[in-house]
Design an enzyme around this catalytic site. Sequence first.
Site, mmCIF file in Angstrom:
data_model
loop_
_atom_site.group_PDB
_atom_site.id
_atom_site.type_symbol
_atom_site.label_atom_id
_atom_site.label_comp_id
_atom_site.label_asym_id
_atom_site.label_seq_id
_atom_site.Cartn_x
_atom_site.Cartn_y
_atom_site.Cartn_z
ATOM 1 N N HIS A 100 0.853 -1.194 0.000
ATOM 2 C CA HIS A 100 0.000 0.000 0.000
ATOM 3 C C HIS A 100 0.887 1.242 0.000
ATOM 4 O O HIS A 100 1.963 1.263 0.601
ATOM 5 C CB HIS A 100 -0.910 -0.019 1.236
ATOM 6 C CG HIS A 100 -1.961 1.040 1.197
ATOM 7 N ND1 HIS A 100 -1.705 2.341 1.553
ATOM 8 C CD2 HIS A 100 -3.250 0.995 0.797
ATOM 9 C CE1 HIS A 100 -2.814 3.055 1.389
ATOM 10 N NE2 HIS A 100 -3.762 2.253 0.928
ATOM 11 N N GLU A 176 -3.762 2.642 -7.397
ATOM 12 C CA GLU A 176 -4.076 3.727 -6.472
ATOM 13 C C GLU A 176 -3.145 4.904 -6.725
ATOM 14 O O GLU A 176 -2.012 4.925 -6.221
ATOM 15 C CB GLU A 176 -3.889 3.256 -5.028
ATOM 16 C CG GLU A 176 -4.810 2.136 -4.616
ATOM 17 C CD GLU A 176 -5.118 2.199 -3.130
ATOM 18 O OE1 GLU A 176 -6.290 2.295 -2.799
ATOM 19 O OE2 GLU A 176 -4.182 2.170 -2.325
HETATM 20 P P1 PGA Z 1 -9.202 6.268 0.640
HETATM 21 O O1 PGA Z 1 -8.108 5.158 0.849
HETATM 22 O O2 PGA Z 1 -10.417 5.584 0.066
HETATM 23 O O3 PGA Z 1 -9.450 6.830 1.990
HETATM 24 O O4 PGA Z 1 -8.624 7.256 -0.328
HETATM 25 C C1 PGA Z 1 -7.904 4.174 -0.141
HETATM 26 C C2 PGA Z 1 -6.701 3.354 0.218
HETATM 27 O O5 PGA Z 1 -5.784 3.908 0.805
HETATM 28 O O6 PGA Z 1 -6.649 2.171 -0.048
#
Ligand code: PGA
Length: 254
Positions: A100, A176
């Site tokens: 992550h 992401e």
């Molecule tokens: P968020 O986090 O939906 O709060 O942007 C997503 C993640 O970090 O996986």
Amino acid sequence: MINTSYLYVANWKMNLSVQEELSFAALHYDKLVALAADPSRTIILCPSFLSLHELCIMFAQTPVVIGAQDCSDHYAGPYTGQISAQALHAIGCGAVIIGHLERRIYNCETNKTVVAKMHAALQQGLLPIVCVGESAADAAAGKALTNIDEQLNLILQELAEMPSLPDKSSIAIAYEPASAVGTGKIAESDHIEVVLAHIDNRLKAVSRHFDIKLLYGGSVTAAHTPDLKRISQIQGFLIGNASLNFTELKKIVE
Ligand code: PGA
């Protein structure tokens, strides 16, 4: 893991106390199980390590999958403070988030560590939810795909070299972008489509041996999901903040 299902991964990060995580699960137990009973979707709850065992027990024999937010890149041994993929598997976890953005930033995780963790998870039969995404600086410099390729190269190399696993193992790759994680600002649909098409194309090299799902993560809310669900490459979401509110989570899933 049902290949055709849409994945909803709730990443609770370090937001709740153990008591709050257990209360959330107990309070919404029936609704979570009912939501997860629909074979068109898979719901994965990723609480803190301290609540994992309890939640695995609570949701055993239900379609709700419990996942960890990280695992060690080592099998076992003198690694103080780490938790192995085999220990996660032993308590009933079915998945683990790997690499992550927040671990890459705050825990200095490298692409090499991420790949070793993915390997460890696959060997234990856990679904690795491997996160990739461009930094804000690379996005601004127009180098998003180059940045993502750097992360994908080692992942692909490892998958191509892994000794054959028992079944066609499942992997989720969560795209992401740093500019969207925890910012409340979702990435542009056009950009998501370009990046996911690129990732999808690169993953074709190993798709004969692995069931791969592409997820989007970064400020996913119920207001954004109708548009995001129209992007054909997206097969699920990694949801941070919005997953802390059951009503919001339910709307995203439905
Ligand atoms: P968020 O986090 O939906 O709060 O942007 C997503 C993640 O970090 O996986």
